[in-house]
Motif scaffolding. Structure first.
Motif, PDB file in Angstrom:
ATOM      1  N   ILE A   1       0.868  -1.181   0.000  1.00  0.00           N
ATOM      2  CA  ILE A   1       0.000   0.000   0.000  1.00  0.00           C
ATOM      3  C   ILE A   1       0.904   1.230   0.000  1.00  0.00           C
ATOM      4  O   ILE A   1       1.687   1.438   0.917  1.00  0.00           O
ATOM      5  CB  ILE A   1      -0.915   0.006   1.242  1.00  0.00           C
ATOM      6  CG1 ILE A   1      -1.779  -1.251   1.282  1.00  0.00           C
ATOM      7  CG2 ILE A   1      -1.797   1.260   1.250  1.00  0.00           C
ATOM      8  CD1 ILE A   1      -2.565  -1.419   2.579  1.00  0.00           C
TER       9      ILE A   1
ATOM     10  N   GLY B   1      -2.507   2.369  -4.115  1.00  0.00           N
ATOM     11  CA  GLY B   1      -2.187   3.586  -3.392  1.00  0.00           C
ATOM     12  C   GLY B   1      -2.207   4.850  -4.227  1.00  0.00           C
ATOM     13  O   GLY B   1      -2.884   4.938  -5.253  1.00  0.00           O
ATOM     14  N   MET B   2      -1.413   5.835  -3.804  1.00  0.00           N
ATOM     15  CA  MET B   2      -1.470   7.199  -4.320  1.00  0.00           C
ATOM     16  C   MET B   2      -0.070   7.801  -4.381  1.00  0.00           C
ATOM     17  O   MET B   2       0.773   7.439  -3.569  1.00  0.00           O
ATOM     18  CB  MET B   2      -2.361   8.036  -3.414  1.00  0.00           C
ATOM     19  CG  MET B   2      -3.777   7.480  -3.278  1.00  0.00           C
ATOM     20  SD  MET B   2      -4.709   8.227  -1.938  1.00  0.00           S
ATOM     21  CE  MET B   2      -6.257   7.293  -2.091  1.00  0.00           C
ATOM     22  N   GLU B   3       0.277   8.727  -5.282  1.00  0.00           N
ATOM     23  CA  GLU B   3      -0.499   8.992  -6.461  1.00  0.00           C
ATOM     24  C   GLU B   3      -0.117   8.004  -7.535  1.00  0.00           C
ATOM     25  O   GLU B   3       1.037   7.593  -7.642  1.00  0.00           O
ATOM     26  CB  GLU B   3      -0.269  10.411  -6.954  1.00  0.00           C
ATOM     27  CG  GLU B   3      -0.947  11.471  -6.093  1.00  0.00           C
ATOM     28  CD  GLU B   3      -1.012  12.803  -6.816  1.00  0.00           C
ATOM     29  OE1 GLU B   3      -1.688  12.877  -7.879  1.00  0.00           O
ATOM     30  OE2 GLU B   3      -0.393  13.755  -6.347  1.00  0.00           O
TER      31      GLU B   3
ATOM     32  N   ALA C   1      -4.935  11.786   0.567  1.00  0.00           N
ATOM     33  CA  ALA C   1      -6.121  11.072   0.097  1.00  0.00           C
ATOM     34  C   ALA C   1      -7.297  11.991  -0.233  1.00  0.00           C
ATOM     35  O   ALA C   1      -7.984  11.774  -1.244  1.00  0.00           O
ATOM     36  CB  ALA C   1      -6.531  10.011   1.118  1.00  0.00           C
TER      37      ALA C   1
ATOM     38  N   VAL D   1      -9.863   4.169  -1.479  1.00  0.00           N
ATOM     39  CA  VAL D   1      -9.550   3.725  -0.118  1.00  0.00           C
ATOM     40  C   VAL D   1     -10.411   2.529   0.261  1.00  0.00           C
ATOM     41  O   VAL D   1      -9.935   1.579   0.893  1.00  0.00           O
ATOM     42  CB  VAL D   1      -9.725   4.877   0.886  1.00  0.00           C
ATOM     43  CG1 VAL D   1      -9.662   4.357   2.327  1.00  0.00           C
ATOM     44  CG2 VAL D   1      -8.658   5.939   0.678  1.00  0.00           C
TER      45      VAL D   1
ATOM     46  N   VAL E   1      -1.109   6.133   1.187  1.00  0.00           N
ATOM     47  CA  VAL E   1      -2.514   6.522   1.350  1.00  0.00           C
ATOM     48  C   VAL E   1      -2.612   7.296   2.667  1.00  0.00           C
ATOM     49  O   VAL E   1      -2.935   6.743   3.713  1.00  0.00           O
ATOM     50  CB  VAL E   1      -3.444   5.305   1.332  1.00  0.00           C
ATOM     51  CG1 VAL E   1      -4.906   5.754   1.351  1.00  0.00           C
ATOM     52  CG2 VAL E   1      -3.182   4.450   0.092  1.00  0.00           C
TER      53      VAL E   1
ATOM     54  N   GLY F   1     -10.942   9.433  -4.418  1.00  0.00           N
ATOM     55  CA  GLY F   1     -10.098   8.915  -3.346  1.00  0.00           C
ATOM     56  C   GLY F   1     -10.827   8.038  -2.351  1.00  0.00           C
ATOM     57  O   GLY F   1     -10.298   7.013  -1.918  1.00  0.00           O
TER      58      GLY F   1
ATOM     59  N   THR G   1      -0.800   7.218   7.474  1.00  0.00           N
ATOM     60  CA  THR G   1      -1.799   6.458   6.726  1.00  0.00           C
ATOM     61  C   THR G   1      -3.191   6.766   7.267  1.00  0.00           C
ATOM     62  O   THR G   1      -3.381   6.922   8.474  1.00  0.00           O
ATOM     63  CB  THR G   1      -1.506   4.950   6.848  1.00  0.00           C
ATOM     64  OG1 THR G   1      -0.203   4.680   6.304  1.00  0.00           O
ATOM     65  CG2 THR G   1      -2.537   4.111   6.119  1.00  0.00           C
TER      66      THR G   1
END
Length: 205
Positions: A33, A124-126, A41, A51, A36, A47, A81
């Motif tokens: 992960i 996850g991000m980005e 987020a 999640v 996040v 988003g 997180t």
């Protein structure tokens, strides 16, 4: 990229950077992960939905004994997180980083090698920055790399879509959270099947 310890070798017949269309295996994979975090987020397009998909994958990983690692990009600035994931993470699963690719952060290679897993499910991000760079490095290292297509996001949908296209072209395998759960289960007779089916229905995936 310099790794202080070798990552697990590719499966027999797999060339580095080439996908062989494997199924995701609970015995062979780990969930990664990526970033996040509380201050990131909310800025991600879709988003909240991403999640929720990640949370579904995390719940399935917990039920099926799949190891989990969660990175946090500069947590002093972007925060920890998000709580809905943090409360489900195993002890010691989180690690802070400043490199955009997890694999380039000192200590990550040792952490991954200790898991003994040849597959990675990345979310996850980005999507177009840290997820992209991490997944590309995993592919280059010969790890069978899966990307949770409905569990990644960017501030702009166009950036997410371009990242996913680039990843699949590079040899990563995109799949939705529900596919990941079913591939991990493998059999309707699995004791975790009914609880996870109920979880899928409740998640709206």
């Amino acid at each position: 990229m310099t790794l202080s310890r070798p990552l697990p070798a590719p499966a027999a017949g797999q060339a580095t950077g080439q996908a062989t269309a494997p199924l995701l295996s609970a015995d062979a994979s780990a969930l990664l992960i990526v970033d996040v975090q509380e201050k990131l987020a909310p800025a991600i397009a879709g988003g909240a939905a991403a999640v929720e998909r990640i949370r579904l994958a995390l719940d399935a990983a917990s039920a099926l004994g799949v190891p989990v690692v969660a990175s946090e990009q500069y947590p002093q600035g972007l925060g920890p997180t998000v709580p809905e994931l943090a409360e489900r993470l195993p002890d010691g699963a989180r690690f802070a980083k400043t490199h955009f690719s997890c694999l380039r952060e000192p200590g990550f290679a040792e952490r991954w090698s200790a898991l003994g897993r040849r597959q990675a499910l990345v979310c996850g991000m980005e999507a177009h920055v840290c997820v992209l760079q991490t997944a590309l490095d995993l592919v280059s290292a010969g790890i069978e790399t899966f990307v949770l297509a409905d569990g990644i996001g960017s501030r702009r949908d166009s950036n997410r879509d371009l990242a996913l296209r680039r990843l699949t072209t590079a040899g990563a395998i995109a799949l939705p959270a529900e596919s990941a759960v079913f591939e991990w289960l493998g059999d309707a007779d699995h004791p975790a099947f009914k609880p996870l089916i109920a979880r899928i229905r409740n998640s709206g995936v």
